[in-house]
Scaffold this motif. Structure first.
Motif: not given
Ligand SMILES: Nc1nc2c(ncn2[C@@H]2O[C@H](COP(=O)(O)OP(=O)(O)OP(=O)(O)O)[C@@H](O)[C@H]2O)c(=O)[nH]1
Ligand SMILES: O=C([O-])CC(=O)C(=O)O
Ligand SMILES: [Mn+2]
Length: 604
Positions: A300, A274-275, A256, A259, A487, A367, A296, A430, A490-491, A261-264
Motif C-alpha cells: 500500500q 529490509d527486516d 522500526f 509497517g 505530517f 504485500r 516480504f 501489520a 515528506s517521505k 519504515g524498515k523497507t522504505s
Molecule cells: N508519513 C510517512 N510515511 C512513511 C514514511 N516512510 C514510510 N512511510 C509509510 O510507512 C509504511 C510502511 O513502511 P515500511 O517501510 O514498509 O515498514 P516496515 O518497517 O518495513 O514494515 P514490516 O514489513 O511490517 O516489518 C507505508 O505505509 C509507508 O507509506 C515517511 O517518511 N513518512
C-alpha cells in the motif's frame, strides 16, 4: 544411532530418500518421522535444492489454487482469508510455565496438547512439503539451519524465495530449528501459533498469512532471540543498509515497528536486509548479516514517484507473489496508493470487488514477496559470510505528537535505555486489531519477545561492552504531525536524517546538547537539504520539528520507568539511564518551561 527411513519410502517419489539418507542426520529423520506420524500426509515432497523442485512447487501452488497466474511473467497472486490478513498476536503463544510481563505465554504441556491435537491428521489427503534452509549466508559463522514442513505450496514457495536453500549443510547430525505448519481447515477460530523454545520448534495451524505461517520469518525470530541471548549476540527486527558518506560507505541497522519504515528506509541506501539482522561481535567489531534473501514488503502506498526501486521490481518480469491486492480482469494487479486510476471491478481477498462499493480495493497490509536480487540497490556484501561492520543503529518510531525527527544518543547504554528500550509507536495494519494506538514496543521487537525483557536488555548492554567502538545509536521519527494533523516531513526527508547520522559517524559535524541527546544544528540541516534534496529548509520548519516538548518527554520517561520497575531483575543501568534523563529533563523544564526551541540551546 540408526533410524529407519522406511516410513518415507512409500510416501516420497524419486531419489530424495537416498539423498536424505546420505546426509547422515538422525535428528532430521527422527523429526520427519514424527511429523509424518502426526500429520498423516498422503505423500511427502522434499526440496533438496534442484531447480525442477522449485518449479514443481510453483506448479502446485497454481494447481491447488493457492496462487493465480498474472499476466506478467513470473507474477502470481495469493489471497489470505479475510480474517487472516496480518499477524495474529492473540493466537500466538510462547510455551513456558512461567509468566513473563508483556509476553503472551501458555503452560508448555497445555499448549503442546492443544496444538498437537489440532495438527493430528491435518494433512490427510494432502502432500507435505519439506524445505531445508539456512538463516544467514552459507559457510558462515552466522548460519543457523532450519527445516520447514507445510501442506501449503504457497508457504513453501514463499520460503524458496525468501531463504537460502541449504540441504547439503544438514550433514552429520547438525542441529536445526523446526517449523511445522498446516493450513488445517482455515478455521480462523482455531488459528494457533505455538512456540516451543525447549524443542526449538514452532507449530502453526489454520492460517496462511506469511507472518503466521512462513516459519523462518517471524516464528524463527522467537527462537533466534532466545539463542542470541544465551550465546551473547543479537537477533533483531532490523534492516541492514549501506549509506554513502564522504569517507565511503557506512552500514547501519534500522529498527522500526512493523509497517513503520524498515523497507522504505532500505530503499534510500544500499540494500542488505529490509527486516531482520543477526549481529555478532568479531575482534571487537559488530558485524551483521541478513538471515533472509528476499523481501516480504508492504505494498500500500508504493508508487512510481516515491518508491521507484520497488515500483520497478513489481513491474518487470521475474518472481513476484502479490498477496491481498486487487486482481483485475486482464490479469493485472491494483493496490491503494499506487496513484494509478482505480479499476471498475476486480477480485480481492473478499471476493468480487466493484469500485462503486466504496470499499478499498486492497488490504492495508497487502504485500509482495520477491527475491533480494531483483533490487537494483542491492549491496555487494548482501551474501557476505563475514557480514558487514555496523557503524550506526537507528531505532525509529511512529509517533505523531512528541519525538523529534532525529536524535543521537550520548552512549551505547544511553541509547539502549532511552531510545531502543523506550520505543512507543502507533500500531499499524501489520497486526490484527485496532490501528494507530500508541503502544510500548522496545526495539520494535516486543511482539516476538520469547524471554524476559530483563534478560534481553542485559544481553544488549553486555554486547556493547565487548565492542572496541560501539555503533552510534540514533532515534528517528518520520511521523511527527503539526497542529493541523499534517505530517511535518515528506517521505524524502528521511534522506536528510540519514545524511546527518552518517556525518556524525564520520565525526565531521557538531551537534546541540539537549537533555535527550544530541540534535542537529540548523545550519547543517539547511546545507543537507540544499545538497541532498535541492531545496531550502527554513528556520521556522526546523524550529517546529526540533522544538523539544520537555513536558511530554518527561511524561514518556515516567511511563517507561513505570514499565521497567515492574520487572524485578531489570539491569540497573537501564533504570539509572532513564532516571538521569528524567533529571536532565526536569532541570530544563525549570529553566525553559514545558518546551524549548533548539535555537535557545548550545552547541557541544
Ligand atoms: N508519513 C510517512 N510515511 C512513511 C514514511 N516512510 C514510510 N512511510 C509509510 O510507512 C509504511 C510502511 O513502511 P515500511 O517501510 O514498509 O515498514 P516496515 O518497517 O518495513 O514494515 P514490516 O514489513 O511490517 O516489518 C507505508 O505505509 C509507508 O507509506 C515517511 O517518511 N513518512
Ligand atoms: O511478520 C510479518 O507479518 C511481516 C513483517 O515483516 C512484520 O509484521 O514485521
Ligand atoms: Mn517486519
Amino acid at each position: 544411532m540408526k533410524v529407519s527411513l522406511d516410513f518415507l519410502n512409500d510416501l516420497v517419489h524419486g531419489d530424495s530418500v537416498k539423498k536424505l539418507e546420505s546426509l547422515n542426520n538422525y535428528r532430521l529423520i527422527e523429526f520427519l518421522s514424527n511429523v509424518v506420524k502426526l500429520c498423516e500426509p498422503d505423500s511427502v515432497y522434499l526440496i533438496t535444492g534442484r531447480n525442477e523442485e522449485k518449479e514443481y512447487i510453483r506448479k502446485k501452488a497454481l494447481e491447488r489454487g493457492e496462487e493465480i497466474k498474472l499476466k506478467t511473467s513470473g507474477h502470481t497472486i495469493h489471497f489470505d482469508h479475510p480474517l487472516d490478513q496480518a499477524r495474529a498476536r492473540e493466537d500466538t503463544f510462547i510455551l513456558t510455565d512461567s509468566k513473563i510481563p508483556y509476553v503472551n505465554t501458555k503452560p508448555r504441556n497445555e499448549g503442546l496438547n492443544e496444538i498437537l491435537g489440532l495438527l493430528k491428521g491435518s494433512m490427510r489427503g494432502r502432500e507435505m512439503y519439506v524445505g531445508f534452509y539456512s538463516l544467514g549466508p552459507r559457510n558462515s559463522p552466522f548460519q543457523i539451519l532450519a527445516v520447514q514442513v507445510t501442506d501449503s505450496p504457497y508457504v513453501i514457495h514463499s520460503e524458496n524465495i525468501l531463504y537460502r536453500n541449504a540441504f547439503g549443510d544438514f550433514n552429520n547430525n547438525k542441529q536445526f530449528l523446526r517449523f511445522v505448519h498446516s493450513k488445517g481447515e482455515l478455521d480462523i477460530r482455531k488459528r494457533r501459533i505455538m512456540i516451543d523454545l525447549a524443542d526449538n520448534t514452532v507449530y502453526s495451524i489454520n492460517t496462511t498469512y506469511a507472518g503466521n505461517s512462513v516459519g523462518l520469518k517471524k516464528l524463527a525470530l522467537r527462537l533466534t532471540i532466545t539463542k542470541a541471548a544465551e550465546e551473547g549476540w543479537l537477533s533483531e527486527h532490523m534492516a541492514i543498509i549501506g549509506f554513502n558518506g564522504d569517507n565511503g560507505i557506512h552500514y547501519f541497522t534500522a529498527s522500526f515497528p512493523s509497517g513503520s519504515g524498515k523497507t522504505s528506509t532500505s530503499m534510500i541506501g544500499s540494500l542488505i536486509s529490509d527486516d531482520l539482522a543477526f549481529i555478532r561481535e568479531f575482534d571487537g567489531f559488530p558485524k551483521a548479516v541478513n538471515p533472509e534473501i528476499g523481501v516480504f514488503g508492504i505494498i500500500q502506498g508504493i508508487n512510481a514517484r516515491d518508491d521507484p526501486i520497488i515500483w520497478e521490481v513489481l513491474h518487470k518480469s521475474g518472481e513476484v507473489i502479490f498477496s491481498n491486492v486487487l486482481m483485475t480482469e486482464d490479469g493485472d494487479v491494483y493496490w491503494e496508493g499506487s496513484e494509478l486510476p482505480k479499476p471498475e471491478r476486480g477480485y480481492n481477498y473478499e471476493g468480487k470487488w466493484i469500485r462503486e462499493s466504496g470499499k478499498p480495493a486492497s488490504h492495508p497490509n497487502a504485500r509482495f514477496t520477491v527475491p533480494l536480487t531483483s533490487f537494483k540497490n542491492l549491496d555487494g556484501n548482501w551474501d557476505n559470510p563475514n557480514g558487514v561492520v555496523i557503524d550506526g543503529i537507528i531505532f525509529g518510531v511512529r509517533d505523531y505528537s512528541t519525538l523529534i525527527p532525529v536524535v543521537e544518543a550520548f552512549s551505547w547504554s544511553h541509547g539502549v535505555a532511552t531510545i531502543g528500550a523506550s520505543m512507543e509507536s502507533a500500531r499499524t495494519s501489520a497486526v490484527i486489531g485496532k490501528s494507530d494506538e500508541l503502544e510500548f514496543n522496545p526495539m520494535a521487537i516486543l511482539d516476538f519477545m520469547p524471554i524476559s525483557l530483563s534478560r534481553y536488555l542485559r544481553n544488549y548492554l553486555n554486547f556493547g561492552k565487548r565492542l572496541r567502538r560501539s555503533p552510534k545509536i540514533f532515534g528517528f521519527n518520520y511521523f511527527l504531525k503539526d497542529e493541523n494533523n499534517k505530517f511535518m516531513n515528506s517521505k524524502e526527508d528521511k534522506r536528510i536524517w540519514v545524511s546527518w547520522a552518517v556525518k556524525r559517524v564520520e565525526e565531521t559535524t557538531d551537534a546541540i546538547y539537549t537533555p535527550i541527546g544530541f540534535i542537529p544544528l540548523y545550519e547543517d540541516l539547511k546545507a543537507l537539504y540544499k545538497r541532498v534534496l535541492g531545496r531550502e529548509y527554513s528556520k521556522e520548519e526546523y524550529e517546529k520539528q526540533f522544538k523539544i516538548k520537555l513536558k511530554r518527554y518527561l511524561e514518556k520517561t515516567d511511563r517507561i520507568i513505570g514499565i521497567y520497575l515492574k520487572f524485578d531483575d531489570i539491569p540497573s543501568e537501564i533504570i539509572s539511564e532513564l532516571e538521569m534523563q528524567r533529571k536532565r529533563i526536569i532541570d530544563y523544564i525549570s529553566k525553559y518551561g514545558d518546551s524549548v526551541s533548539p535555537f535557545r540551546l548550545e552547541k557541544t
